[in-house]
Design an enzyme around this catalytic site. Sequence first.
Site, mmCIF file in Angstrom:
data_model
loop_
_atom_site.group_PDB
_atom_site.id
_atom_site.type_symbol
_atom_site.label_atom_id
_atom_site.label_comp_id
_atom_site.label_asym_id
_atom_site.label_seq_id
_atom_site.Cartn_x
_atom_site.Cartn_y
_atom_site.Cartn_z
ATOM 1 N N HIS A 131 -70.953 5.361 17.734
ATOM 2 C CA HIS A 131 -70.055 4.716 18.683
ATOM 3 C C HIS A 131 -70.682 3.436 19.219
ATOM 4 C CE1 HIS A 131 -67.382 8.274 18.992
ATOM 5 N NE2 HIS A 131 -66.517 7.399 19.467
ATOM 6 N N LYS A 135 -70.584 3.488 25.242
ATOM 7 C CA LYS A 135 -70.175 4.889 25.391
ATOM 8 C C LYS A 135 -71.252 5.647 26.153
ATOM 9 C CE LYS A 135 -68.041 8.775 23.048
ATOM 10 N NZ LYS A 135 -66.986 8.801 24.071
#
EC number: 1.17.1.8
Length: 235
Positions: A131, A135
């Site tokens: 990600h 995040k």
Amino acid sequence: MKIALLGYGKMGKVIEKIAQERGHEIILRKDESNSFEGLSNADVAIDFSVPTAAVNNISACINASIPVISGTTGWLENYHEMVKLCEEKNAAFLYGSNFSLGVNLFFELNDYLARMMSKFKEYKVSMEEIHHTQKLDKPSGTAISLAYSIINHSDKNSWTIENPKEDDLFIDVKRTENIPGTHTVTYNSDVDFIEIKHVAHNREGFALGAIIAAEWIIGKKGVFTMKDVLDLNSQ
């Protein structure tokens, strides 16, 4: 449909754009700098905030009898508390670790493959999750959902992101600039490997799924998942 956005970061702004394109009105944009004033006028609330705000956001909606969709991850130790509150208040609540249509189909594929592979112990299962660097939670909620589905059909007892033991499912977590989300499940043996992967191109798929869920939940009571929205429970 009048929507309260709880969380107005990158995801909240994408949800706003797509919601308005579908003819909906945003009547509250809630972040850490403002209150819940105006929430009672909403038809539905969509929570894409941060782990520390999710329980407060969801509780406020349930207590105000506003159906709430939550895609915030990293707070699930309190999930059953929210389910209980929803049932007590006869409200409507839907949590999804990922609202993308493709990811929810990937969940089903992962579950089916895990059931098949449970008979073949020569294959060792592992996962990778990538990600963007913004995040906050590790691993992603999507990765956790995938992991529990695998655990339910294997001899693994839990998942871990470091120093796996024999009965642990290892999730290799990576954070890279400008990656909306990639999830890979691999079954490796001495002679070959089997791999399934979902790669998100952008955030719009997640946002559209959340809005579709918000449209679906209007007029309903209970605790739901994206399986209900996409009619996947009978598959």
